[in-house]
Scaffold this motif. Structure first.
Motif, PDB file in Angstrom:
ATOM      1  N   LEU A  55       0.821  -1.201   0.000  1.00 20.30           N
ATOM      2  CA  LEU A  55       0.000   0.000   0.000  1.00 20.30           C
ATOM      3  C   LEU A  55       0.858   1.255   0.000  1.00 20.30           C
ATOM      4  O   LEU A  55       1.655   1.473   0.923  1.00 20.30           O
ATOM      5  CB  LEU A  55      -0.896  -0.024   1.245  1.00 20.30           C
ATOM      6  N   ASP A  56       0.686   2.081  -1.028  1.00 23.04           N
ATOM      7  CA  ASP A  56       1.376   3.363  -1.104  1.00 23.04           C
ATOM      8  C   ASP A  56       0.838   4.281  -0.018  1.00 23.04           C
ATOM      9  O   ASP A  56      -0.363   4.313   0.236  1.00 23.04           O
ATOM     10  CB  ASP A  56       1.151   3.975  -2.493  1.00 23.04           C
ATOM     11  N   VAL A  57       1.716   5.037   0.628  1.00 21.46           N
ATOM     12  CA  VAL A  57       1.288   5.942   1.688  1.00 21.46           C
ATOM     13  C   VAL A  57       0.702   7.227   1.112  1.00 21.46           C
ATOM     14  O   VAL A  57      -0.345   7.696   1.546  1.00 21.46           O
ATOM     15  CB  VAL A  57       2.457   6.257   2.650  1.00 21.46           C
ATOM     16  N   GLY A  64      -2.715   6.269   2.007  1.00 22.30           N
ATOM     17  CA  GLY A  64      -2.488   4.908   2.472  1.00 22.30           C
ATOM     18  C   GLY A  64      -2.908   4.666   3.906  1.00 22.30           C
ATOM     19  O   GLY A  64      -3.429   3.596   4.240  1.00 22.30           O
ATOM     20  N   VAL A  65      -2.696   5.649   4.778  1.00 27.32           N
ATOM     21  CA  VAL A  65      -3.086   5.486   6.182  1.00 27.32           C
ATOM     22  C   VAL A  65      -4.609   5.369   6.293  1.00 27.32           C
ATOM     23  O   VAL A  65      -5.125   4.500   6.997  1.00 27.32           O
ATOM     24  CB  VAL A  65      -2.528   6.642   7.046  1.00 27.32           C
ATOM     25  N   VAL A  82      -0.631  -5.922   5.741  1.00 26.72           N
ATOM     26  CA  VAL A  82      -0.355  -4.773   4.887  1.00 26.72           C
ATOM     27  C   VAL A  82       1.088  -4.318   5.085  1.00 26.72           C
ATOM     28  O   VAL A  82       1.564  -4.192   6.217  1.00 26.72           O
ATOM     29  CB  VAL A  82      -1.315  -3.608   5.201  1.00 26.72           C
ATOM     30  N   ILE A  83       1.745  -4.080   3.963  1.00 27.41           N
ATOM     31  CA  ILE A  83       3.089  -3.499   3.946  1.00 27.41           C
ATOM     32  C   ILE A  83       2.975  -2.151   3.245  1.00 27.41           C
ATOM     33  O   ILE A  83       2.407  -2.062   2.155  1.00 27.41           O
ATOM     34  CB  ILE A  83       4.087  -4.392   3.197  1.00 27.41           C
ATOM     35  N   LEU A  84       3.519  -1.114   3.863  1.00 27.66           N
ATOM     36  CA  LEU A  84       3.479   0.208   3.262  1.00 27.66           C
ATOM     37  C   LEU A  84       4.656   0.398   2.305  1.00 27.66           C
ATOM     38  O   LEU A  84       5.766  -0.052   2.589  1.00 27.66           O
ATOM     39  CB  LEU A  84       3.529   1.286   4.341  1.00 27.66           C
ATOM     40  N   LEU A  85       4.398   1.064   1.196  1.00 24.74           N
ATOM     41  CA  LEU A  85       5.440   1.526   0.287  1.00 24.74           C
ATOM     42  C   LEU A  85       5.530   3.023   0.500  1.00 24.74           C
ATOM     43  O   LEU A  85       4.545   3.732   0.304  1.00 24.74           O
ATOM     44  CB  LEU A  85       5.064   1.242  -1.169  1.00 24.74           C
ATOM     45  N   THR A  86       6.694   3.511   0.928  1.00 23.80           N
ATOM     46  CA  THR A  86       6.759   4.913   1.318  1.00 23.80           C
ATOM     47  C   THR A  86       8.138   5.522   1.159  1.00 23.80           C
ATOM     48  O   THR A  86       9.147   4.839   1.299  1.00 23.80           O
ATOM     49  CB  THR A  86       6.315   5.072   2.789  1.00 23.80           C
ATOM     50  N   ALA A 107      10.922   1.146   1.781  1.00 28.36           N
ATOM     51  CA  ALA A 107      11.259   2.501   1.369  1.00 28.36           C
ATOM     52  C   ALA A 107      11.279   2.624  -0.153  1.00 28.36           C
ATOM     53  O   ALA A 107      11.750   1.738  -0.856  1.00 28.36           O
ATOM     54  CB  ALA A 107      12.618   2.899   1.936  1.00 28.36           C
ATOM     55  N   LYS A 108      10.750   3.760  -0.619  1.00 28.57           N
ATOM     56  CA  LYS A 108      10.882   4.143  -2.019  1.00 28.57           C
ATOM     57  C   LYS A 108      12.039   5.135  -2.086  1.00 28.57           C
ATOM     58  O   LYS A 108      12.145   5.995  -1.208  1.00 28.57           O
ATOM     59  CB  LYS A 108       9.616   4.839  -2.516  1.00 28.57           C
ATOM     60  N   PRO A 109      12.886   5.059  -3.085  1.00 31.29           N
ATOM     61  CA  PRO A 109      12.850   4.053  -4.138  1.00 31.29           C
ATOM     62  C   PRO A 109      13.375   2.709  -3.615  1.00 31.29           C
ATOM     63  O   PRO A 109      14.218   2.666  -2.738  1.00 31.29           O
ATOM     64  CB  PRO A 109      13.780   4.631  -5.204  1.00 31.29           C
TER      65      PRO A 109
END
Length: 151
Positions: A55-57, A64-65, A82-86, A107-109
């Motif tokens: 899930l993108d934040v 995302g939240v 759920v894993i956040l992509l942020t 973490a992105k990237p």
């Protein structure tokens, strides 16, 4: 024969969705469902019951939240990890995410070639741990680790 795992990607960035999908299908050998916004992600999660959600934040309309909180409110989806992509990986942000009850954050990237391994580690689909979020070991992953290992 084990069932192939399904991951739902919820991200408003089409390029990110494509890269994540390719990495998880190719290197993780998982099936992938795609949603371009939180609202679509909620519907897909409810009907397809994926094994996990990336899930993108930062997304427009429902971030995302907010999406995660809605997933937790629905009995049909509250069990899905759920894993956040942020891009938000500062310690105070990690504490906020951990307080939500997500499984972890990437973490992105991120590096597409290690993404499937990172997801598997966070979800304990390979050797892993439970606990609270902390910075990873420089590989771009933030994962849950036991308090004893926090140091």
């Amino acid at each position: 024969m084990t069932r192939v795992k399904q991951i739902l990607i919820i991200d408003d960035d089409e390029d990110i969705r494509e890269v994540v999908q390719l990495a998880l299908e190719t290197l993780g050998d998982w099936t992938v469902a795609i949603a371009c916004c939180g609202q679509d992600g909620l519907k897909i999660a409810k009907t397809q019951q994926p094994d996990a959600i990336l899930l993108d934040v930062m997304m427009p309309d429902m971030d995302g939240v907010a999406t995660f909180k809605r997933l937790q409110e629905q009995q049909e989806t509250q069990h899905i990890p759920v894993i956040l992509l942020t891009a938000k990986v500062q310690p105070n942000e990690l504490q906020r995410f951990d307080g939500l009850g997500v499984m972890g954050a990437i973490a992105k990237p991120f590096k597409p070639v290690t993404l499937a391994r990172q997801v598997a580690e966070i979800l304990n689909w390979e050797d892993g741990d439970g606990g609270r979020l902390t910075r990873g070991n420089g590989d771009g992953v933030t994962r849950r680790v036991g308090d004893a290992e926090m140091g």
